[in-house]
Design a protein around this motif. Structure first.
Motif, short mmCIF file in Angstrom:
data_model
loop_
_atom_site.label_atom_id
_atom_site.label_comp_id
_atom_site.label_asym_id
_atom_site.label_seq_id
_atom_site.Cartn_x
_atom_site.Cartn_y
_atom_site.Cartn_z
N LEU A 13 0.82 -1.20 0.00
CA LEU A 13 0.00 0.00 0.00
C LEU A 13 0.86 1.26 0.00
CD1 LEU A 13 -2.83 -1.00 2.48
CD2 LEU A 13 -2.99 -0.74 0.01
N LEU A 14 1.98 1.19 0.68
CA LEU A 14 2.87 2.34 0.73
C LEU A 14 3.52 2.61 -0.62
CD1 LEU A 14 4.24 4.51 2.45
CD2 LEU A 14 6.01 2.83 2.98
N LEU A 15 3.98 1.58 -1.25
CA LEU A 15 4.71 1.72 -2.50
C LEU A 15 4.05 0.96 -3.64
CD1 LEU A 15 8.27 1.16 -1.02
CD2 LEU A 15 7.23 3.33 -1.61
N GLY A 16 2.75 0.85 -3.60
CA GLY A 16 2.00 0.01 -4.54
C GLY A 16 2.23 0.35 -6.00
N THR A 17 2.11 -0.65 -6.81
CA THR A 17 2.32 -0.48 -8.25
C THR A 17 1.65 -1.63 -8.99
OG1 THR A 17 3.96 -0.22 -9.96
CG2 THR A 17 4.48 -1.76 -8.25
N THR A 18 1.56 -1.48 -10.27
CA THR A 18 1.20 -2.60 -11.11
C THR A 18 2.44 -3.01 -11.87
OG1 THR A 18 0.46 -1.09 -12.84
CG2 THR A 18 -1.21 -1.92 -11.36
N PHE A 19 2.82 -4.25 -11.80
CA PHE A 19 4.10 -4.69 -12.30
C PHE A 19 4.32 -4.51 -13.79
CE2 PHE A 19 3.35 -7.19 -8.41
CZ PHE A 19 4.31 -6.57 -7.65
N PRO A 20 3.33 -4.72 -14.65
CA PRO A 20 3.58 -4.49 -16.07
C PRO A 20 3.97 -3.04 -16.38
CG PRO A 20 1.60 -5.78 -15.79
CD PRO A 20 2.03 -5.34 -14.42
N GLU A 21 3.43 -2.09 -15.61
CA GLU A 21 3.77 -0.69 -15.82
C GLU A 21 5.24 -0.43 -15.50
OE1 GLU A 21 1.28 1.96 -13.68
OE2 GLU A 21 -0.54 1.15 -14.52
N VAL A 22 5.74 -1.02 -14.44
CA VAL A 22 7.12 -0.78 -14.02
C VAL A 22 8.09 -1.28 -15.07
CG1 VAL A 22 8.88 -1.39 -12.34
CG2 VAL A 22 6.58 -0.82 -11.59
N HIS A 23 7.84 -2.46 -15.59
CA HIS A 23 8.79 -3.03 -16.54
C HIS A 23 8.69 -2.38 -17.90
CE1 HIS A 23 10.20 -5.98 -13.74
NE2 HIS A 23 8.97 -6.35 -13.46
N PRO A 68 -8.46 -2.94 -6.00
CA PRO A 68 -8.85 -1.53 -6.07
C PRO A 68 -8.35 -0.69 -4.90
CG PRO A 68 -10.72 -2.93 -6.58
CD PRO A 68 -9.61 -3.83 -6.12
N VAL A 69 -8.13 -1.33 -3.75
CA VAL A 69 -7.63 -0.61 -2.58
C VAL A 69 -6.27 0.01 -2.89
CG1 VAL A 69 -6.85 -0.90 -0.20
CG2 VAL A 69 -8.91 -2.06 -0.98
N VAL A 70 -5.48 -0.61 -3.72
CA VAL A 70 -4.15 -0.11 -4.08
C VAL A 70 -4.21 0.69 -5.38
CG1 VAL A 70 -1.81 -0.79 -4.70
CG2 VAL A 70 -3.02 -2.03 -2.91
N PRO A 73 -6.08 4.63 -5.26
CA PRO A 73 -5.27 5.73 -4.71
C PRO A 73 -4.00 5.99 -5.52
CG PRO A 73 -5.85 4.20 -2.97
CD PRO A 73 -6.27 3.58 -4.25
N ARG A 74 -3.40 4.92 -6.03
CA ARG A 74 -2.18 5.09 -6.82
C ARG A 74 -2.47 5.88 -8.09
NH1 ARG A 74 0.57 2.84 -10.96
NH2 ARG A 74 2.81 2.93 -10.75
N ASN A 75 -3.53 5.55 -8.78
CA ASN A 75 -3.90 6.29 -9.99
C ASN A 75 -4.23 7.75 -9.67
OD1 ASN A 75 -3.48 4.07 -11.60
ND2 ASN A 75 -5.61 3.45 -11.61
N PHE A 76 -4.90 7.99 -8.55
CA PHE A 76 -5.19 9.35 -8.14
C PHE A 76 -3.90 10.13 -7.91
CE2 PHE A 76 -5.69 12.39 -4.64
CZ PHE A 76 -6.60 13.26 -5.21
N ILE A 77 -2.95 9.53 -7.20
CA ILE A 77 -1.67 10.20 -6.93
C ILE A 77 -0.94 10.48 -8.24
CG2 ILE A 77 0.61 9.88 -5.91
CD1 ILE A 77 -0.81 8.36 -3.63
#
Length: 106
Positions: A13-23, A68-70, A73-77
Motif C-alpha cells: 500500500l505504501l509503494l504500490g504499483t502494477t508490475f507491467p507498468e514498471v517493466h 482496487p484498494v491499491v 489511490p495510486r492512480n489518483f496520486i
C-alpha cells in the motif's frame, strides 16, 4: 504469519504499483511525469526477489497490488502529481521568459 502478511500488505500500500507498468517504463525517461517511478522500481525488484524465493508469495503480492484498494489511490496520486509537474514546467518556462525579456534584455 498474520503479522508478516500485514507487513507485506502495508508495504504494498505504501509503494504500490502494477508490475507491467514498471517493466514497460524507464526510470530515466526524460519526459516522464510520473513521480512514483522510483517506488515502482523498488517494488518491482522486491517482487522479483520474492517471486524467485517463493512463487506463491509472489503471486499473492501480484494479486494484492491489483486490488482496487491499491490501484485507485495510486492512480489518483499519479494523476495529481502529473498535473503538478505540468504546472511546474509552465512556471519554469514563464520564469525563463521573464528572465530573458526583463533582466537580460533579449
Amino acid at each position: 504469519m498474520l503479522q508478516s502478511r500485514a507487513l507485506v500488505i502495508a508495504l504494498i500500500l505504501l509503494l504500490g504499483t502494477t508490475f507491467p507498468e514498471v517493466h514497460s517504463k524507464s526510470i530515466f525517461e526524460k519526459d516522464r511525469r510520473d513521480w512514483l517511478v522510483i517506488p515502482d522500481a523498488i517494488i518491482a525488484y522486491f517482487y522479483d526477489i520474492v517471486n524467485k524465493v517463493s512463487p506463491k508469495v509472489g503471486q499473492f503480492l501480484a494479486d494484492a497490488v491489483q486490488t482496487p484498494v491499491v490501484v485507485v489511490p495510486r492512480n489518483f496520486i499519479i494523476r495529481e502529481t502529473t498535473k503538478l509537474s505540468i504546472l511546474a514546467e509552465q512556471l519554469i518556462e514563464k520564469i525563463k521568459t521573464l528572465w530573458y525579456t526583463k533582466v537580460v534584455g533579449y
